[in-house]
Motif scaffolding. Structure first.
Motif, short mmCIF file in Angstrom:
data_model
loop_
_atom_site.label_atom_id
_atom_site.label_comp_id
_atom_site.label_asym_id
_atom_site.label_seq_id
_atom_site.Cartn_x
_atom_site.Cartn_y
_atom_site.Cartn_z
N ALA A 1 33.07 40.55 33.94
CA ALA A 1 33.13 42.00 34.16
C ALA A 1 31.71 42.50 34.30
O ALA A 1 30.81 42.09 33.57
CB ALA A 1 33.83 42.68 32.99
N GLN B 1 37.75 43.92 42.65
CA GLN B 1 38.06 42.53 42.33
C GLN B 1 37.28 41.68 43.34
O GLN B 1 37.49 41.80 44.55
CB GLN B 1 39.56 42.26 42.49
CG GLN B 1 40.42 43.07 41.54
CD GLN B 1 40.29 42.58 40.11
OE1 GLN B 1 40.39 41.39 39.83
NE2 GLN B 1 40.07 43.50 39.19
N HIS C 1 35.26 43.09 38.52
CA HIS C 1 35.48 41.75 37.99
C HIS C 1 35.15 40.70 39.04
O HIS C 1 35.62 40.78 40.17
CB HIS C 1 36.94 41.59 37.55
CG HIS C 1 37.24 42.32 36.30
ND1 HIS C 1 37.60 43.64 36.28
CD2 HIS C 1 37.21 41.91 35.01
CE1 HIS C 1 37.78 44.02 35.03
NE2 HIS C 1 37.55 43.00 34.24
N ILE D 1 35.70 36.89 39.96
CA ILE D 1 36.68 35.85 39.66
C ILE D 1 36.32 34.63 40.49
O ILE D 1 36.34 34.67 41.72
CB ILE D 1 38.10 36.33 39.97
CG1 ILE D 1 38.41 37.59 39.15
CG2 ILE D 1 39.11 35.22 39.72
CD1 ILE D 1 39.44 38.49 39.72
N GLN E 1 35.24 34.36 34.33
CA GLN E 1 35.61 35.62 34.94
C GLN E 1 34.71 36.64 34.27
O GLN E 1 34.63 36.71 33.05
CB GLN E 1 37.08 35.93 34.72
CG GLN E 1 37.97 35.00 35.50
CD GLN E 1 39.40 35.49 35.57
OE1 GLN E 1 39.68 36.65 35.32
NE2 GLN E 1 40.29 34.59 35.92
#
Length: 89
Positions: free
Chosen positions: A20, A79, A3, A5, A18
């Motif tokens: 993926a 992340q 992901h 962010i 955001q």
């Protein structure tokens, strides 16, 4: 999927997504993101495709190694935080 962010500092200029991604590395993830959100590219990368000096990227809590190559590997559950670096005195 990893992901991406984008922190809210960039939200002053545009809606921040955001994202993926199943990209294997940071460059691939950013390229895929910018294909869907082209305006965001100019805030993150310079004209040569290198990370802008006022932007920092952290992958799973560690700063991305090379702001030119952006070749850090991504794990399926990574992340990736993209933020404007703060400076001043």
């Amino acid at each position: 999927m990893a992901h991406l962010i984008f922190t809210q500092q960039l939200g002053r200029f545009m809606t921040v997504p955001q994202v993926a991604t199943d990209a294997a590395d940071l460059r691939g993830a950013l390229d895929a993101c910018f294909a869907d959100h082209p305006r965001l590219r100019g805030y993150v990368l310079d004209e040569q495709g290198h990370l802008r000096q006022n932007v920092a990227i952290f992958i799973d809590g560690r700063r991305a190694r090379d702001p030119r190559r952006l070749d850090d590997a991504l794990a399926p559950q990574s992340q990736v935080y993209i933020l404007q670096a703060l400076s001043g005195g």
